[in-house]
Design an enzyme around this catalytic site. Structure first.
Site, PDB file in Angstrom:
ATOM      1  N   HIS A 106      45.596  27.421  39.480  1.00 13.13           N
ATOM      2  CA  HIS A 106      45.008  26.950  40.734  1.00 13.13           C
ATOM      3  C   HIS A 106      45.299  27.888  41.901  1.00 13.13           C
ATOM      4  O   HIS A 106      45.131  27.509  43.054  1.00 13.13           O
ATOM      5  CB  HIS A 106      45.512  25.544  41.062  1.00 13.13           C
ATOM      6  CG  HIS A 106      44.981  24.503  40.121  1.00 13.13           C
ATOM      7  ND1 HIS A 106      45.551  23.258  39.973  1.00 13.13           N
ATOM      8  CD2 HIS A 106      43.922  24.525  39.270  1.00 13.13           C
ATOM      9  CE1 HIS A 106      44.871  22.560  39.075  1.00 13.13           C
ATOM     10  NE2 HIS A 106      43.877  23.313  38.638  1.00 13.13           N
ATOM     11  N   GLU A 200      56.950   9.474  34.704  1.00 14.69           N
ATOM     12  CA  GLU A 200      56.295   8.288  34.151  1.00 14.69           C
ATOM     13  C   GLU A 200      55.144   8.756  33.280  1.00 14.69           C
ATOM     14  O   GLU A 200      54.708   9.902  33.390  1.00 14.69           O
ATOM     15  CB  GLU A 200      55.779   7.385  35.269  1.00 14.69           C
ATOM     16  CG  GLU A 200      54.837   8.072  36.225  1.00 14.69           C
ATOM     17  CD  GLU A 200      54.507   7.224  37.441  1.00 14.69           C
ATOM     18  OE1 GLU A 200      53.361   7.325  37.923  1.00 14.69           O
ATOM     19  OE2 GLU A 200      55.380   6.480  37.901  1.00 14.69           O
TER      20      GLU A 200
END
Length: 231
Positions: A106, A200
């Protein structure tokens, strides 16, 4: 030699003080992403875009690599493994943590790009929308960042590495941003084992063979120690 492709996202740098998209009070919440992360936004208001990335660059320059960055640099230096690090991050903390030849898909805050002629050069700490390009002299300088709607860098090299890897590891990624979110399925199709290290479960967690949850500064060094200790 074991080929390992490692994909990192914002979660690997969060503990260095660099916010993620999902931080409730972070820099991202102060701006409309359509205004600062698109070619159209740059065309409308280049000064606003530069203000945003100047703030991010300052944040990066005043941050330090954490234990996760340093562990990956240590792993890459082990001659028994071929480690390819692909990052969605635009900071340079992998390099400052000891890694080399990181593929910044990116782009990078450390780079400047001419929106007109495509010239590239090192970015100063503070970029000015009126600063001329060193090649064509037009005032079209922008951060060398891949914005929404633009093609990520190094895709040929990444697809080649995905096809050769025996292990694919995603660290601190949300699984929401493509094409990076599709790398795990591409690696699996090529026969690689897959592992997710994350705070998570990501949006593509079900495609990984195994996962370890927790802060990157804990999970990444522990995993690297295991790899380096293996015969």
């Amino acid at each position: 030699m074991t080929d390992i492709l490692i994909l990192t996202g914002a979660g690997v740098s969060a503990e260095s003080g660099l916010g993620t998209f999902r931080d409730e009070d972070g820099l991202w919440t102060q701006y409309d992403l359509n205004d600062v992360c698109t070619p159209e936004g740059f065309a409308r208001n280049p000064e606003l875009v530069h203000d945003f990335y100047n703030a991010r660059r300052d944040n990066c320059l005043n941050s330090a690599p954490n234990a996760a960055h340093e562990a990956l640099g240590r792993l890459q230096r082990d001659s028994r493994h071929k480690i390819t690090i692909v990052t969605q991050n635009v900071d340079d903390l992998h390099e400052r943590g000891g890694a080399a030849e990181v593929l910044h898909m990116h782009g990078a805050l450390s780079g400047a790009l001419c929106h007109s002629c495509g010239a590239r050069w090192p970015a100063p700490p503070v970029m000015d929308p009126l600063a001329p390009c060193p090649e064509c002299r037009l005032p079209e300088t922008r951060p060398d960042i891949v914005w929404f709607g633009e093609m990520p860098h190094y895709m040929d090299e990444i697809h080649r590495a995905l096809g050769q890897a025996s292990l694919f590891v995603a660290i601190g990624t949300s699984g929401n941003v493509y094409p990076a979110a599709g790398f795990v399925s591409e690696a699996r199709a090529a026969g690689a084992r897959t592992l997710e290290l994350n705070l998570e479960p990501s949006s593509v967690a079900g495609q990984f063979d195994a996962a370890r949850l927790g802060p990157a500064t804990r999970t990444v060094p522990a995993w690297v120690d295991e790899v380096l200790a293996a015969e």
